[in-house]
Structures are given as structure tokens and as C-alpha cells.
Design an enzyme around this catalytic site. Structure first.
Site, PDB file in Angstrom:
ATOM      1  N   THR A 198       0.813  -1.214   0.000  1.00 43.62           N
ATOM      2  CA  THR A 198       0.000   0.000   0.000  1.00 43.62           C
ATOM      3  C   THR A 198       0.849   1.267   0.000  1.00 43.62           C
ATOM      4  O   THR A 198       0.391   2.319  -0.468  1.00 43.62           O
ATOM      5  CB  THR A 198      -0.938   0.022   1.221  1.00 43.62           C
ATOM      6  OG1 THR A 198      -0.160  -0.130   2.418  1.00 43.62           O
ATOM      7  CG2 THR A 198      -1.945  -1.125   1.140  1.00 43.62           C
ATOM      8  N   ARG A 199       2.084   1.185   0.503  1.00 45.96           N
ATOM      9  CA  ARG A 199       2.929   2.387   0.534  1.00 45.96           C
ATOM     10  C   ARG A 199       3.389   2.811  -0.856  1.00 45.96           C
ATOM     11  O   ARG A 199       3.902   3.914  -1.025  1.00 45.96           O
ATOM     12  CB  ARG A 199       4.138   2.152   1.447  1.00 45.96           C
ATOM     13  CG  ARG A 199       3.783   2.229   2.930  1.00 45.96           C
ATOM     14  CD  ARG A 199       5.016   2.222   3.785  1.00 45.96           C
ATOM     15  NE  ARG A 199       5.617   0.899   3.885  1.00 45.96           N
ATOM     16  CZ  ARG A 199       6.802   0.659   4.433  1.00 45.96           C
ATOM     17  NH1 ARG A 199       7.526   1.668   4.910  1.00 45.96           N
ATOM     18  NH2 ARG A 199       7.274  -0.570   4.507  1.00 45.96           N
ATOM     19  N   MET A 200       3.204   1.960  -1.862  1.00 45.11           N
ATOM     20  CA  MET A 200       3.502   2.372  -3.229  1.00 45.11           C
ATOM     21  C   MET A 200       2.447   3.335  -3.762  1.00 45.11           C
ATOM     22  O   MET A 200       2.659   4.000  -4.782  1.00 45.11           O
ATOM     23  CB  MET A 200       3.598   1.152  -4.148  1.00 45.11           C
ATOM     24  CG  MET A 200       4.764   0.225  -3.859  1.00 45.11           C
ATOM     25  SD  MET A 200       6.386   0.997  -4.015  1.00 45.11           S
ATOM     26  CE  MET A 200       6.487   1.267  -5.791  1.00 45.11           C
TER      27      MET A 200
END
Length: 268
Positions: A19-21
Site C-alpha cells: 500500500t505504501r507504493m
């Protein structure tokens, strides 16, 4: 079967979407040097001549399964840790006799040379026994987020301790865990079946295999590589930085240092 002829199975962990992408595209499919990150690993393991290649998928699994060819897939419906991810490969590894290499889909720069060195360490018998587990370590400039490789005086890898659970003395250890490891296939599920999730995250840690192997009378080994070769990608900024380093021609080749035990447990 000679040591050199032992088959190799490769497990690539790619169950988390990342999700941090901040992108609907699965993390391992983000391009690095013109190709999806996971493709760097698939090309490398193809050159190794791996008998089996298994990709563990979970979140957005359809994306990965549509993009990757000539592999088996295992599905991790719930992300309960790295140990649990490898547990999902039981069916794909049924009847396999050889060594099992665990890689990460977001750690794309590991080289054939380093894996050959891992195999060499992993196949080195001490008093009739080879390591149950061989772990790839590195020495980052800032090791605050990494588990530590705890080595004995005689060179055995005694344990891998997660940073949050490490003592002050253990946090001073410079040699850190990359997560990449090789396990004797005949011991893998015997050890996995002994895993529990009694830890800070409530997950099944693959790193606990080192402790379990030691408790069962086996020994484990470690070798060291360059930090760049085991750099992981979790954010767009980290991906851009890795791309920049590759353009600058940074060297990813492993160092020549490794340690293993002088003493072994029961022969097998």
C-alpha cells in the site's frame, strides 16, 4: 545424490500488495530498469536451473498471476507472516527432495553469484551434517528496522532476533537479516510445523526456523553480501533511488565473507 546435484526449488514471496507504493499496480510489478521487479528474480532463478519456482500471491493476486509465466502459484489468503507464506507451498513441494530458496518479490537485485555462494555454504558438511538453514546477511548503515543475526563463538548462526524484540546488546550487532534463506527441503515442513505466532506481531516468522533447527540438534549458517544487493522496495521514493543507483553503475556483487559452524549436531 551428490551435494552438487541436489535440486533447487525457489519460493518468491509476493502476497502483499504494498500500500505504501500508493498505486493500484501490485508492488512487485512496478518496473525497475525496464522490467517488473519480480521479473529480475524470475530471470535470475531461470539461470540457476531451479527445478521448481513457486510464487506466493495474495492481495491483487490476479495481477501477478496474469503477468508471470512458467511458475507454480501458492495462495496466501491471510497475510500471517513469512513462515505462514511458505506453509502455503506444501502442496507444490510435495515429494520434492533438495534445497528450498526463499526470495522476496520486492528485493529484485539478488544475483546468481550470491545464490551460488549460498549453495556452496549450504552444502558444506561439518562432521557429516550440512546446515539446516543458511541465511544471507548484510551490514546496513542504519540497522534499526532489521533483525540481527546472532552468531556463536564457533561460527554457528544461533538465532535471528527481530529488532523490536532484541536486547540492547543484540541491537549492537552489525550483521543484519536480509530475509533471504535456503533450507534443506527434507527439514522444511518439519520445522514449519513447529512454528508459533507468540511474538510482538502475532505472526509466524520464517526466521524462527533457525532457533527450531538448533533445538532439534541441527546447525545453521550465515554469509554476507552488499546492502545494495538486498535492498527492498516499499515506496516510490525507494524505487526511484534504486533506479538511480543502477544507472550510476553501483556494484551489487556479494562480499566474500561467510561463517559457518565448526561443530555440528547429529548427522543426517
Amino acid at each position: 545424490m551428490t551435494l552438487q546435484s541436489r535440486p533447487l526449488a525457489v519460493i518468491i514471496l509476493a502476497a502483499g500488495q504494498g500500500t505504501r507504493m500508493k498505486s493500484p499496480l501490485h508492488k512487485v510489478l512496478h518496473p525497475l530498469a525496464g522490467k517488473p521487479m519480480i521479473c529480475h528474480l524470475l530471470e535470475m532463478t531461470g539461470k540457476l536451473g531451479a527445478q521448481k519456482r513457486i510464487v506466493v500471491v495474495g492481495e491483487a493476486k490476479e495481477q501477478v498471476m496474469a503477468a508471470v509465466r512458467n511458475v507454480d502459484f501458492a495462495v496466501q489468503e491471510q497475510q500471517w507472516g513469512t513462515g505462514h507464506a511458505v506453509m502455503t507451498c506444501r502442496e507444490q513441494l510435495a515429494g520434492f527432495s533438495g534445497d528450498v530458496l526463499v526470495l522476496y518479490g520486492d528485493v529484485p537485485l539478488i544475483s546468481c553469484e550470491t545464490i551460488h555462494r549460498m549453495k556452496s555454504v549450504h552444502q558444506t558438511a561439518i562432521r557429516g551434517q550440512r546446515p539446516a538453514v543458511t541465511v544471507l546477511g548484510f551490514r546496513p548503515e542504519d540497522g534499526r528496522e532489521y533483525g540481527r543475526l546472532v552468531m556463536s563463538e564457533d561460527g554457528q548462526l544461533e538465532a535471528i532476533v527481530e529488532y523490536k524484540e532484541a536486547t540492547t546488546a543484540q541491537r549492537r550487532i552489525g550483521l543484519c537479516n536480509s530475509g533471504i534463506m535456503m533450507i534443506r527441503g527434507e527439514l522444511l515442513f518439519r520445522l514449519l510445523d513447529s512454528l508459533d505466532n507468540q511474538n510482538a506481531k502475532g505472526e509466524y516468522y520464517l526466521t524462527d526456523l533457525v532457533r527450531l533447527a538448533r533445538e532439534a540438534g541441527y546447525f545453521s549458517a550465515a554469509l554476507e553480501t552488499s546492502p545494495l544487493e538486498v535492498t527492498g522496495v516499499n515506496t516510490p521514493a525507494e524505487l526511484s533511488r534504486l533506479e538511480e543507483l543502477l544507472r550510476d553503475g553501483q556494484d551489487c556483487v556479494a562480499t566474500d565473507a561467510f561463517r559457518h559452524a565448526d561443530e555440528a549436531g547429529p548427522s543426517s
